[in-house]
Design an enzyme around this catalytic site. Structure first.
Site, PDB file in Angstrom:
ATOM      1  CE1 TYR A 136      39.249  40.603  41.695  1.00 46.89           C
ATOM      2  CE2 TYR A 136      39.527  43.010  41.513  1.00 46.89           C
ATOM      3  CZ  TYR A 136      39.565  41.348  41.416  1.00 46.89           C
ATOM      4  OH  TYR A 136      39.937  41.383  39.785  1.00 46.89           O
ATOM      5  CB  CYS A 139      37.498  47.391  42.390  1.00 52.33           C
ATOM      6  SG  CYS A 139      37.239  46.334  43.800  1.00 52.33           S
ATOM      7  CB  CYS A 163      31.422  48.250  47.965  1.00 54.97           C
ATOM      8  SG  CYS A 163      31.548  46.148  47.231  1.00 54.97           S
ATOM      9  CG  HIS A 217      29.013  45.028  44.160  1.00 55.62           C
ATOM     10  ND1 HIS A 217      30.791  44.692  43.599  1.00 55.62           N
ATOM     11  CD2 HIS A 217      28.696  43.689  43.016  1.00 55.62           C
ATOM     12  CE1 HIS A 217      30.705  43.511  42.590  1.00 55.62           C
ATOM     13  NE2 HIS A 217      29.903  43.496  42.782  1.00 55.62           N
TER      14      HIS A 217
END
Length: 270
Positions: free
Chosen positions: A43, A75, A190, A192
């Site tokens: 994204y 997210c 983020c 991640h």
């Protein structure tokens, strides 16, 4: 209600698994569905319109098929763009979003040098700059938009070997030394990035606080659920994983998921 809540955790990829781990520690009684939008990943490099289209389409299918009691958008990019639209479309479902943890980073910093490590999309948005102005006006904030780190974390979860040089190159701009002061807080903006926390810590040129929003997200989800679904201490949770493409996870990813499911505590808050 006497039944446990069903919590949908959604991310463009696998980063939201760090949020899931904190949620599981907070709500060990819940049933979890994790959805990774591999059709839309990443994204952070897409236009705002493309992110909105991807996410709303995915939510239509997921909510229609699974009827969750709460949806956690794990997210930063998606949360800053689409949460108002999702809440208007499904007013009966609480949506919990993710925002850069700028406030705690600024509060904890002693040097006054704070870095926000994010995707290029999050770095460029007015929302992020408004948070800096509101909560970190007394700090010198460095914005670092990494175009590769989320992908490296995704590859790591799929069992690929990481190059230390690749990771070190992405985080190098985070570390600023100025007039005897050094960066002491780095916001992982983020979801991640905390997947690589051990690697980030090892490769950092000096120790810093890595500020992860996952524990705060878990507390917020528990709060919005607590009236209808009081928390229970016993671990009766279940976990299901799916890709929006319908693809089955690889054996290496399944092994990574099992390791994560065995973790008994959320990632540190920083």
């Amino acid at each position: 209600m006497t039944r446990p809540p069903k919590i949908l955790v959604f991310d463009s990829g696998l980063g939201g698994l760090t949020v899931f781990r904190a949620l599981k520690a907070k709500r060990p009684d819940a049933h979890f569905l994790y959805a990774a939008d591999d059709l839309g990943f990443p994204y952070g490099l897409k236009s705002e319109n493309d992110v909105t289209v991807c996410l709303v389409a995915a939510m239509e299918r997921l909510i229609g098929d699974h009827a969750p009691d709460c949806v956690v958008i794990a997210c930063n990019t998606a949360s800053t763009l689409v949460l108002p639209r999702l809440r208007a479309r499904w007013p009966g479902i609480p949506f919990v979003g993710t925002v850069p943890a700028i406030k705690p980073a600024a509060e904890q910093s002693r040097s006054g040098l704070v870095t926000i490590l994010a995707t290029p999309g999050t770095v460029s948005r007015d929302y992020t700059r408004d948070l800096i102005e509101k909560f970190a006006g007394h700090c010198e904030v460095t914005l670092v938009g990494s175009s590769r780190l989320a992908g490296l974390a995704e590859a790591f979860m799929h069992g690929e070997t990481l190059s230390d040089d690749d990771v070190a190159r992405e985080i190098a701009p985070c570390f600023v030394a100025r007039e005897g002061r050094r960066t002491d807080s780095v916001v992982l903006a983020c979801t991640h990035y905390p997947l690589l926390l051990d690697v980030l810590t090892r490769l950092a040129p000096w120790p810093v606080r890595w500020i992860d929003p996952a524990p705060a997200i878990a507390r917020r989800a528990d709060h919005v659920l607590s009236t209808r679904f009081p928390a229970k201490a016993h671990d009766g949770s279940t976990f299901a994983f799916l890709f929006t493409s319908g693809d089955a996870p690889s054996e290496r990813l399944i092994a990574s998921l099992k390791r994560l499911l065995l973790a008994s505590a959320p990632l540190p808050a920083g």
